[in-house]
Design a protein around this motif. Structure first.
Motif, short mmCIF file in Angstrom:
data_model
loop_
_atom_site.label_atom_id
_atom_site.label_comp_id
_atom_site.label_asym_id
_atom_site.label_seq_id
_atom_site.Cartn_x
_atom_site.Cartn_y
_atom_site.Cartn_z
N GLU A 69 0.81 -1.22 0.00
CA GLU A 69 0.00 0.00 0.00
C GLU A 69 0.85 1.27 0.00
O GLU A 69 0.31 2.37 0.12
N LEU A 70 2.14 1.12 -0.16
CA LEU A 70 3.04 2.28 -0.11
C LEU A 70 2.69 3.36 -1.14
O LEU A 70 2.68 4.54 -0.80
N ASP A 85 11.57 9.81 4.39
CA ASP A 85 11.41 9.51 5.82
C ASP A 85 10.43 8.37 6.05
O ASP A 85 10.66 7.49 6.89
N LEU A 86 9.32 8.38 5.30
CA LEU A 86 8.33 7.31 5.45
C LEU A 86 8.90 5.96 5.03
O LEU A 86 8.70 4.95 5.72
N VAL A 87 9.64 5.93 3.93
CA VAL A 87 10.23 4.67 3.47
C VAL A 87 11.32 4.21 4.44
O VAL A 87 11.43 3.02 4.74
N ALA A 88 12.10 5.15 4.95
CA ALA A 88 13.14 4.79 5.91
C ALA A 88 12.53 4.21 7.19
O ALA A 88 13.03 3.23 7.74
N ARG A 117 14.13 3.90 -5.75
CA ARG A 117 13.10 3.46 -6.70
C ARG A 117 11.76 4.06 -6.31
O ARG A 117 11.01 4.56 -7.16
N VAL A 118 11.43 4.04 -5.01
CA VAL A 118 10.16 4.58 -4.55
C VAL A 118 10.09 6.09 -4.80
O VAL A 118 9.07 6.60 -5.26
N VAL A 119 11.18 6.79 -4.55
CA VAL A 119 11.21 8.23 -4.80
C VAL A 119 11.03 8.51 -6.29
O VAL A 119 10.28 9.43 -6.67
N ALA A 120 11.68 7.74 -7.15
CA ALA A 120 11.55 7.94 -8.60
C ALA A 120 10.09 7.69 -9.03
O ALA A 120 9.53 8.47 -9.83
N GLU A 121 9.46 6.63 -8.51
CA GLU A 121 8.07 6.36 -8.84
C GLU A 121 7.15 7.47 -8.32
O GLU A 121 6.19 7.87 -8.98
N TRP A 122 7.47 7.98 -7.14
CA TRP A 122 6.68 9.07 -6.57
C TRP A 122 6.77 10.32 -7.43
O TRP A 122 5.78 11.01 -7.67
N ARG A 123 7.97 10.63 -7.92
CA ARG A 123 8.17 11.80 -8.80
C ARG A 123 7.33 11.67 -10.07
O ARG A 123 6.77 12.65 -10.56
N GLN A 124 7.29 10.46 -10.64
CA GLN A 124 6.52 10.25 -11.87
C GLN A 124 5.03 10.47 -11.64
O GLN A 124 4.33 11.00 -12.50
#
Length: 126
Positions: A69-70, A85-88, A117-124
């Motif tokens: 659910e991230l 911070d949330l992923v960490a 990877r999560v940050v890159a997906e979030w940016r998209q």
């Protein structure tokens, strides 16, 4: 021989005579939850059903669900640092669970999340 009638019994009898127990909701129907089985947890199960309470997941499954659910969790994040911070914090909880002894449960097989990877997906998505 005259029969003794307590105050409570008299109140009930008079209420019956006045018809106050007529047409009650559920009259003549079986009481829900009485299945005839002797279940010591009947009240907990009834409460969970009535209140729509879900039982807690085992820690490993709860973390897997959190990983799945991230994207929805991060959808409202407006700052990259918040995402990091949330992923960490999630990765920290995964590592802490891995360090705990198994104690009757299967070992934790939840992989940590790749922050970049999560940050890159979030940016998209943003």
């Amino acid at each position: 021989m005259e029969r003794y009638e307590s105050w409570v019994d008299r109140q009930i009898r008079e209420a019956q005579e006045r018809g106050e127990f007529d047409n009650l909701r559920g009259a003549g129907k079986p009481i829900p939850g009485l299945t005839g089985r002797d279940d010591p947890d009947w009240w907990v199960k009834g409460l969970m059903e009535r209140e729509q309470i879900r039982p807690p997941l085992p820690p490993a499954l709860a973390l897997r669900k959190e990983v799945a659910e991230l994207p929805q969790t991060l959808a409202d994040a407006r700052d990259e640092q918040v995402v990091r911070d949330l992923v960490a914090a999630l990765n920290q909880r995964i590592l802490e669970l891995r360090r705990e002894p198994a104690r009757g449960r299967s070992p934790v097989l939840v992989p940590t999340v790749d922050v970049e990877r999560v940050v890159a997906e979030w940016r998209q998505r943003s």
